[in-house]
Design an enzyme around this catalytic site. Sequence first.
Site, mmCIF file in Angstrom:
data_model
loop_
_atom_site.group_PDB
_atom_site.id
_atom_site.type_symbol
_atom_site.label_atom_id
_atom_site.label_comp_id
_atom_site.label_asym_id
_atom_site.label_seq_id
_atom_site.Cartn_x
_atom_site.Cartn_y
_atom_site.Cartn_z
ATOM 1 N N CYS A 163 -0.017 3.698 2.835
ATOM 2 C CA CYS A 163 0.515 3.187 4.109
ATOM 3 C C CYS A 163 1.993 3.532 4.246
ATOM 4 O O CYS A 163 2.447 3.946 5.320
ATOM 5 C CB CYS A 163 0.350 1.670 4.200
ATOM 6 S SG CYS A 163 -1.340 1.092 4.059
ATOM 7 N N CYS A 185 0.838 -1.208 0.000
ATOM 8 C CA CYS A 185 0.000 0.000 0.000
ATOM 9 C C CYS A 185 0.872 1.258 0.000
ATOM 10 O O CYS A 185 1.610 1.509 0.949
ATOM 11 C CB CYS A 185 -0.909 -0.024 1.228
ATOM 12 S SG CYS A 185 -1.803 1.515 1.533
#
Length: 128
Positions: free
Chosen positions: A55, A52
């Site tokens: 993230c 991600c």
Amino acid sequence: MNRRLFLSTVSAILLAVTTGPIAVAAEEIVPGFDAAAAAGVPVLVHVTAPWCEVCQAQKPVVAKLVGNGDFADMKKFDVDFDSQKAVLQKLKVQTQSTMVLFKNGKEIDRSVGVSDPAEIEAFLRKAL
């Protein structure tokens, strides 16, 4: 099955369902969460995934804030989106890059997909 046996079985089931167990210990969200909540410190649960991009942008910002300055007492728990599905269910999290904020053991807010440092800091300040 005779009628008497049937009625006694149904009665026992209804009694068990309505009275329930005397005491049930709630399962800890993540290891260490209950101790942090009991200590009264603000808690951040950060749900991430290695693939991600958001993230990966959040991580250094959160790492710089949590444990330093105003956030010195804040406890952070990392949850892997791909492998910790039971935790996701407990928290009702459906996507990576989710931050769940707790104060006194109770959820006070959550943020999804935010990577702007100022917004993350403002979000974390809600627990102070």
